[in-house]
Motif scaffolding. Structure first.
Motif, PDB file in Angstrom:
ATOM      1  N   SER A  79       0.803  -1.225   0.000  1.00  0.00           N
ATOM      2  CA  SER A  79       0.000   0.000   0.000  1.00  0.00           C
ATOM      3  C   SER A  79       0.836   1.275   0.000  1.00  0.00           C
ATOM      4  O   SER A  79       0.320   2.348  -0.294  1.00  0.00           O
ATOM      5  CB  SER A  79      -0.926   0.019   1.224  1.00  0.00           C
ATOM      6  OG  SER A  79      -0.178   0.083   2.420  1.00  0.00           O
ATOM      7  N   VAL A  80       2.119   1.164   0.330  1.00  0.00           N
ATOM      8  CA  VAL A  80       2.937   2.354   0.491  1.00  0.00           C
ATOM      9  C   VAL A  80       3.332   2.929  -0.868  1.00  0.00           C
ATOM     10  O   VAL A  80       3.420   2.204  -1.871  1.00  0.00           O
ATOM     11  CB  VAL A  80       4.195   2.025   1.323  1.00  0.00           C
ATOM     12  CG1 VAL A  80       5.223   1.250   0.503  1.00  0.00           C
ATOM     13  CG2 VAL A  80       4.814   3.291   1.881  1.00  0.00           C
ATOM     14  N   SER A  81       3.544   4.235  -0.899  1.00  0.00           N
ATOM     15  CA  SER A  81       3.974   4.919  -2.118  1.00  0.00           C
ATOM     16  C   SER A  81       5.207   5.763  -1.805  1.00  0.00           C
ATOM     17  O   SER A  81       5.442   6.116  -0.646  1.00  0.00           O
ATOM     18  CB  SER A  81       2.858   5.823  -2.647  1.00  0.00           C
ATOM     19  OG  SER A  81       2.590   6.862  -1.711  1.00  0.00           O
ATOM     20  N   PRO A  82       5.997   6.107  -2.813  1.00  0.00           N
ATOM     21  CA  PRO A  82       7.175   6.956  -2.546  1.00  0.00           C
ATOM     22  C   PRO A  82       6.801   8.280  -1.893  1.00  0.00           C
ATOM     23  O   PRO A  82       7.508   8.761  -1.010  1.00  0.00           O
ATOM     24  CB  PRO A  82       7.774   7.157  -3.949  1.00  0.00           C
ATOM     25  CG  PRO A  82       7.322   5.967  -4.732  1.00  0.00           C
ATOM     26  CD  PRO A  82       5.951   5.654  -4.212  1.00  0.00           C
ATOM     27  N   SER A  83       5.683   8.882  -2.321  1.00  0.00           N
ATOM     28  CA  SER A  83       5.291  10.175  -1.740  1.00  0.00           C
ATOM     29  C   SER A  83       4.959  10.030  -0.263  1.00  0.00           C
ATOM     30  O   SER A  83       5.249  10.931   0.538  1.00  0.00           O
ATOM     31  CB  SER A  83       4.088  10.747  -2.498  1.00  0.00           C
ATOM     32  OG  SER A  83       2.978   9.873  -2.411  1.00  0.00           O
ATOM     33  N   TRP A  84       4.338   8.900   0.125  1.00  0.00           N
ATOM     34  CA  TRP A  84       4.025   8.694   1.542  1.00  0.00           C
ATOM     35  C   TRP A  84       5.311   8.598   2.350  1.00  0.00           C
ATOM     36  O   TRP A  84       5.425   9.188   3.436  1.00  0.00           O
ATOM     37  CB  TRP A  84       3.207   7.424   1.717  1.00  0.00           C
ATOM     38  CG  TRP A  84       2.812   7.161   3.147  1.00  0.00           C
ATOM     39  CD1 TRP A  84       1.719   7.665   3.798  1.00  0.00           C
ATOM     40  CD2 TRP A  84       3.508   6.356   4.098  1.00  0.00           C
ATOM     41  NE1 TRP A  84       1.699   7.228   5.101  1.00  0.00           N
ATOM     42  CE2 TRP A  84       2.784   6.416   5.321  1.00  0.00           C
ATOM     43  CE3 TRP A  84       4.674   5.596   4.054  1.00  0.00           C
ATOM     44  CZ2 TRP A  84       3.191   5.740   6.462  1.00  0.00           C
ATOM     45  CZ3 TRP A  84       5.080   4.918   5.193  1.00  0.00           C
ATOM     46  CH2 TRP A  84       4.342   4.997   6.382  1.00  0.00           C
ATOM     47  N   LEU A  85       6.300   7.871   1.851  1.00  0.00           N
ATOM     48  CA  LEU A  85       7.570   7.756   2.554  1.00  0.00           C
ATOM     49  C   LEU A  85       8.279   9.098   2.668  1.00  0.00           C
ATOM     50  O   LEU A  85       8.913   9.406   3.680  1.00  0.00           O
ATOM     51  CB  LEU A  85       8.482   6.753   1.836  1.00  0.00           C
ATOM     52  CG  LEU A  85       8.117   5.273   1.977  1.00  0.00           C
ATOM     53  CD1 LEU A  85       8.965   4.424   1.047  1.00  0.00           C
ATOM     54  CD2 LEU A  85       8.293   4.814   3.417  1.00  0.00           C
ATOM     55  N   ILE A  86       8.149   9.917   1.622  1.00  0.00           N
ATOM     56  CA  ILE A  86       8.836  11.218   1.621  1.00  0.00           C
ATOM     57  C   ILE A  86       8.195  12.189   2.602  1.00  0.00           C
ATOM     58  O   ILE A  86       8.888  12.872   3.371  1.00  0.00           O
ATOM     59  CB  ILE A  86       8.827  11.816   0.199  1.00  0.00           C
ATOM     60  CG1 ILE A  86       9.721  10.971  -0.726  1.00  0.00           C
ATOM     61  CG2 ILE A  86       9.320  13.267   0.216  1.00  0.00           C
ATOM     62  CD1 ILE A  86       9.590  11.323  -2.194  1.00  0.00           C
ATOM     63  N   PHE A  87       6.862  12.238   2.631  1.00  0.00           N
ATOM     64  CA  PHE A  87       6.181  13.275   3.397  1.00  0.00           C
ATOM     65  C   PHE A  87       5.695  12.830   4.776  1.00  0.00           C
ATOM     66  O   PHE A  87       5.300  13.675   5.580  1.00  0.00           O
ATOM     67  CB  PHE A  87       4.986  13.818   2.590  1.00  0.00           C
ATOM     68  CG  PHE A  87       5.401  14.532   1.337  1.00  0.00           C
ATOM     69  CD1 PHE A  87       6.052  15.752   1.412  1.00  0.00           C
ATOM     70  CD2 PHE A  87       5.158  13.982   0.096  1.00  0.00           C
ATOM     71  CE1 PHE A  87       6.450  16.406   0.257  1.00  0.00           C
ATOM     72  CE2 PHE A  87       5.546  14.625  -1.066  1.00  0.00           C
ATOM     73  CZ  PHE A  87       6.201  15.846  -0.992  1.00  0.00           C
ATOM     74  N   SER A  88       5.716  11.548   5.067  1.00  0.00           N
ATOM     75  CA  SER A  88       5.246  11.096   6.378  1.00  0.00           C
ATOM     76  C   SER A  88       6.284  11.376   7.450  1.00  0.00           C
ATOM     77  O   SER A  88       7.464  11.608   7.162  1.00  0.00           O
ATOM     78  CB  SER A  88       4.926   9.597   6.350  1.00  0.00           C
ATOM     79  OG  SER A  88       6.097   8.845   6.103  1.00  0.00           O
ATOM     80  N   ASP A  89       5.820  11.330   8.687  1.00  0.00           N
ATOM     81  CA  ASP A  89       6.703  11.559   9.821  1.00  0.00           C
ATOM     82  C   ASP A  89       7.719  10.428   9.913  1.00  0.00           C
ATOM     83  O   ASP A  89       7.392   9.260   9.736  1.00  0.00           O
ATOM     84  CB  ASP A  89       5.869  11.636  11.102  1.00  0.00           C
ATOM     85  CG  ASP A  89       6.721  11.959  12.312  1.00  0.00           C
ATOM     86  OD1 ASP A  89       7.730  12.653  12.152  1.00  0.00           O
ATOM     87  OD2 ASP A  89       6.374  11.491  13.408  1.00  0.00           O
ATOM     88  N   GLY A  90       8.971  10.776  10.230  1.00  0.00           N
ATOM     89  CA  GLY A  90       9.990   9.741  10.378  1.00  0.00           C
ATOM     90  C   GLY A  90      11.252  10.077   9.616  1.00  0.00           C
ATOM     91  O   GLY A  90      11.371  11.145   8.995  1.00  0.00           O
ATOM     92  N   PHE A  91      12.212   9.147   9.644  1.00  0.00           N
ATOM     93  CA  PHE A  91      13.512   9.328   8.989  1.00  0.00           C
ATOM     94  C   PHE A  91      14.150  10.642   9.430  1.00  0.00           C
ATOM     95  O   PHE A  91      14.662  11.406   8.617  1.00  0.00           O
ATOM     96  CB  PHE A  91      13.379   9.313   7.460  1.00  0.00           C
ATOM     97  CG  PHE A  91      12.765   8.066   6.914  1.00  0.00           C
ATOM     98  CD1 PHE A  91      13.460   6.873   6.926  1.00  0.00           C
ATOM     99  CD2 PHE A  91      11.477   8.079   6.387  1.00  0.00           C
ATOM    100  CE1 PHE A  91      12.882   5.721   6.420  1.00  0.00           C
ATOM    101  CE2 PHE A  91      10.896   6.927   5.875  1.00  0.00           C
ATOM    102  CZ  PHE A  91      11.599   5.743   5.894  1.00  0.00           C
TER     103      PHE A  91
END
Length: 462
Positions: free
Chosen positions: A250-262
């Motif tokens: 379900s994950v997308s690159p945009s979610w990884l970029i803009f979500s909290d974390g890293f």
């Protein structure tokens, strides 16, 4: 759930932990009062011995965390909970012995400690017998309404049906999907007021599980739902919180970029992590040197070849390094230059090798790799270059796990059994990405403690 140091903790677990802390303090005081009565002295005010009581309670609670005493199974099975409590109390005695040796002022008399342990056993089993089912029941679970009735929504329905989940699927709303996979979903067209419908279901959260979001996002509905005080959550964030992993489906690159974390600001925590690695690896190497030497002798006696072997692995920023391990397979286990996945009941593993793999003795020489700074105690397990090339081609985001220093133990190792296939690597990658995204010293501590559970109950070790 409550988010503590970027890690999600269920309300039921937090409540049980607080109740346990109070009961353990009471057990320590009971032990003191009973012994004082036996020898005819005045027990005095409990505030005068709070350091001793607190050290007793904290040591046992740490042991409970280490053996998985707050896992989902503890709420579902009293027998399971009692067995874990018995092991935790035995470990707690060991922890307390070390504390009392290092800080004698915190020590309880041996008779106090005995009575306190008995009281703790009775109180902790009793609270689980009385509250276990209640805390694990629907009363302490969030009610969730899912917008969507396709494959993504069906995955949430399957997840909700699993024992130990911290939410209840209160309802599904079909949003015009071409293919319905949730039969009991209510069509959106039949609901006059979606916000009222969600409030009537007593839901505290709405999960957006649309198959296609482009031009299909119900913004007006979501705005009205949000203004009622109900939380709105995207499916990737929801699955991350509920499963402790990043769902690759379900994950997308945009979610990884803009979500909290890293988080980039890790200078202090990274420095503390490295200091811990140096001190712990030195101590562990010194303490386990006799075990390493004895195991090396046993390996040489059983089979030909060196007791230690080096193996090339991929580490931080895709740089290669060599790990050092005690040999657990025959010397001719692999053809030159050809890497082979380990398998269940692998015939290449020797008798000594099978034992040292189950109790993780074969990993002890890796402390030297940690001391050199090529690995950490906690992090994604480093893979061999031949496997990495294949996995990066077949699994999305696999290269991102190399943005974190590899470790001896990790979030994937304590949550997923030993795997030796592409599908296993996919599941472990989801846990590794969660660790990379939500890294904190608290998560490292939790992993280190629960590694003891994996050693004591080595399910899936190969």
């Amino acid at each position: 759930m409550v988010r503590l140091f970027k890690h999600y903790v269920p309300y039921a677990v937090l409540l049980l932990g607080l109740v346990d802390l109070v009961l353990l303090l009471m057990a320590g005081e009971i032990g003191w009062v009973v012994r004082a009565h036996q020898i005819g002295i005045v027990a005095g005010n409990a505030s005068s011995r709070w350091p001793q009581l607190l050290s007793f309670a904290v040591a046992l609670q740490v042991a409970l965390v280490a053996v998985g005493g707050y896992g989902a199974a503890s709420f579902l099975s009293l027998r399971f909970a009692a067995a874990r409590l018995a092991v935790a109390i035995a470990l707690g005695v060991m922890f307390l012995s070390l504390i009392y040796f290092l800080v004698p002022a915190l020590a309880l008399w041996r008779s106090n400690l005995l009575y306190a342990m008995v009281a703790a056993s009775v109180l902790l089993v009793a609270v689980r017998a009385l509250l276990g089912r209640t805390l694990g029941g629907e009363r302490f679970k969030r009610r969730v309404v899912v917008l969507g009735a396709g494959a993504r929504a069906a995955r949430i329905a399957v997840l909700a049906a699993q024992p130990g989940m911290n939410f209840v699927a209160a309802g599904f709303v079909a949003m015009g999907e071409a293919r319905l996979e949730v039969p009991d979903a209510v069509p959106r067209d039949t609901i006059a007021n979606l916000a009222r419908h969600i409030v009537d279901l007593n839901a505290s959260e709405v999960v957006l599980a649309l198959e296609e979001r482009r031009n299909a996002l119900p913004l007006n509905d979501l705005l009205r739902v949000r203004t009622t005080g109900v939380r709105v959550c995207e499916i990737s964030t929801f699955l991350e919180r509920e499963t402790g992993r990043i769902d690759l489906n379900s994950v997308s690159p945009s979610w990884l970029i803009f979500s909290d974390g890293f988080a980039a600001g890790r200078l202090v925590s990274s420095g503390a992590k490295r200091a811990f690695d140096i001190v712990a690896s030195l101590i562990l190497l010194l303490l386990t040197l006799p075990v390493i030497l004895a195991t090396a002798c046993a390996i040489r006696i059983e089979s030909k070849g060196p007791a230690l072997y080096r193996q090339r692995r991929v580490g931080l920023y895709n740089e290669g390094f060599d790990i050092l391990k005690l040999r657990s397979m025959r010397q001719d286990a692999e053809a030159p230059g050809k890497a082979v996945w380990a398998a269940e009941d692998d015939p290449r593993i020797t008798r000594i090798g099978r034992f040292i793999r189950k109790v993780r003795i074969d990993e002890l020489p890796q402390c030297w790799t940690v001391l050199k700074g090529e690995m950490s105690f906690v992090g994604p397990r480093p893979e061999r270059p031949q496997f990495v090339d294949d996995l990066e081609r077949q699994l999305p985001y696999y290269a991102e796990r190399h943005m974190v220093k590899p470790g001896i133990t990790g979030w994937a190792q304590i949550n997923y059994p030993y795997g030796a296939s592409i599908e296993d690597a996919r599941h472990k990658l989801e846990y590794d990405l969660y660790y990379a995204k939500n890294y904190s010293p608290f998560l490292d501590l939790l992993i280190l403690l629960q590694t003891l559970r994996v050693v004591l109950w080595p399910a899936g070790a190969r």
